[in-house]
Design a protein around this motif. Structure first.
Motif, PDB file in Angstrom:
ATOM      1  N   ASP A 156       0.799  -1.228   0.000  1.00 56.04           N
ATOM      2  CA  ASP A 156       0.000   0.000   0.000  1.00 56.04           C
ATOM      3  C   ASP A 156       0.832   1.280   0.000  1.00 56.04           C
ATOM      4  OD1 ASP A 156       0.939  -0.324   2.595  1.00 56.04           O
ATOM      5  OD2 ASP A 156      -0.855   0.531   3.502  1.00 56.04           O
ATOM      6  N   ASN A 157       2.150   1.167  -0.024  1.00 58.18           N
ATOM      7  CA  ASN A 157       3.001   2.351   0.007  1.00 58.18           C
ATOM      8  C   ASN A 157       3.292   2.821  -1.423  1.00 58.18           C
ATOM      9  OD1 ASN A 157       5.599   3.867  -0.034  1.00 58.18           O
ATOM     10  ND2 ASN A 157       5.422   3.611   2.184  1.00 58.18           N
ATOM     11  N   ASP A 158       2.783   3.995  -1.773  1.00 59.83           N
ATOM     12  CA  ASP A 158       2.946   4.525  -3.133  1.00 59.83           C
ATOM     13  C   ASP A 158       4.407   4.776  -3.491  1.00 59.83           C
ATOM     14  OD1 ASP A 158       0.187   4.478  -3.508  1.00 59.83           O
ATOM     15  OD2 ASP A 158      -0.072   6.587  -2.947  1.00 59.83           O
ATOM     16  N   ASP A 159       5.188   5.279  -2.537  1.00 62.68           N
ATOM     17  CA  ASP A 159       6.604   5.552  -2.817  1.00 62.68           C
ATOM     18  C   ASP A 159       7.368   4.267  -3.111  1.00 62.68           C
ATOM     19  OD1 ASP A 159       6.223   8.299  -2.457  1.00 62.68           O
ATOM     20  OD2 ASP A 159       6.786   8.216  -0.332  1.00 62.68           O
ATOM     21  N   ARG A 200      -0.299  -4.127  -9.347  1.00 60.05           N
ATOM     22  CA  ARG A 200      -0.276  -3.774  -7.927  1.00 60.05           C
ATOM     23  C   ARG A 200      -1.676  -3.817  -7.334  1.00 60.05           C
ATOM     24  NH1 ARG A 200       0.461   2.116  -5.415  1.00 60.05           N
ATOM     25  NH2 ARG A 200       0.454   1.543  -3.226  1.00 60.05           N
ATOM     26  N   VAL A 201      -1.756  -4.386  -6.143  1.00 65.02           N
ATOM     27  CA  VAL A 201      -2.948  -4.312  -5.311  1.00 65.02           C
ATOM     28  C   VAL A 201      -2.510  -3.822  -3.940  1.00 65.02           C
ATOM     29  CG1 VAL A 201      -4.229  -6.108  -6.564  1.00 65.02           C
ATOM     30  CG2 VAL A 201      -2.796  -6.741  -4.613  1.00 65.02           C
ATOM     31  N   THR A 202      -3.444  -3.293  -3.165  1.00 63.96           N
ATOM     32  CA  THR A 202      -3.053  -2.659  -1.900  1.00 63.96           C
ATOM     33  C   THR A 202      -3.551  -3.384  -0.653  1.00 63.96           C
ATOM     34  OG1 THR A 202      -4.957  -1.186  -2.033  1.00 63.96           O
ATOM     35  CG2 THR A 202      -2.860  -0.378  -2.963  1.00 63.96           C
ATOM     36  N   SER A 203      -4.156  -4.552  -0.832  1.00 64.05           N
ATOM     37  CA  SER A 203      -4.639  -5.301   0.330  1.00 64.05           C
ATOM     38  C   SER A 203      -4.581  -6.804   0.056  1.00 64.05           C
ATOM     39  CB  SER A 203      -6.077  -4.898   0.660  1.00 64.05           C
ATOM     40  OG  SER A 203      -6.960  -5.386  -0.344  1.00 64.05           O
TER      41      SER A 203
END
Length: 130
Positions: free
Chosen positions: A12-15, A36-39
């Motif tokens: 979940d970290n965009d950087d 990319r997925v965030t969870s």
């Protein structure tokens, strides 16, 4: 002809995602296709529909307890090489991740991301022979 390698990033970290995407894009020997997925929930949904060569799992996902994120993803990896990403450099955590089936344990940082393309290539090759 470039070898194509599909990679699922669960983070979940965009950087971090931007640094990873840039590092993979600079590598000339392999065409990395990054999704990319965030969870963990989103990863499970994606893994139902798509097969990946490698999965990068961030242990610092919200609602997840360290290695629980890895375990949840590894159970649905469908033969993909699963690589742990973390800000935690404790050796014991790395050893536990590898004991549970992680191909690699990568401590986050720009230097680690620079070598990530080869880390992915080696992990995928080991997984193919596993």
């Amino acid at each position: 002809m470039l070898m194509r390698t599909s990679v699922l990033l669960v983070g979940d970290n965009d950087d971090d995602a931007e640094l990873i995407a840039r590092a993979l894009g600079r590598f000339k020997r392999i065409d990395f296709e990054l999704t990319r997925v965030t969870s963990i929930h989103s990863a499970h949904q994606k893994l139902r529909d798509t097969t990946f060569d490698a999965i990068l799992v961030d242990l610092g996902l919200p609602g997840s307890d360290g290695l629980a994120a890895f375990t949840a993803i590894h159970a649905h990896a469908n033969g993909a090489a699963v690589i742990v990403l973390t800000g935690d450099d404790r050796e014991e955590l790395g050893l536990r991740a590898v004991e549970r089936g992680a191909q690699e344990y990568v401590v986050k940082g720009e230097r680690a991301y620079q070598s990530l393309p080869l880390t992915l290539a080696f992990a995928c090759e080991r997984q193919r022979h596993h």
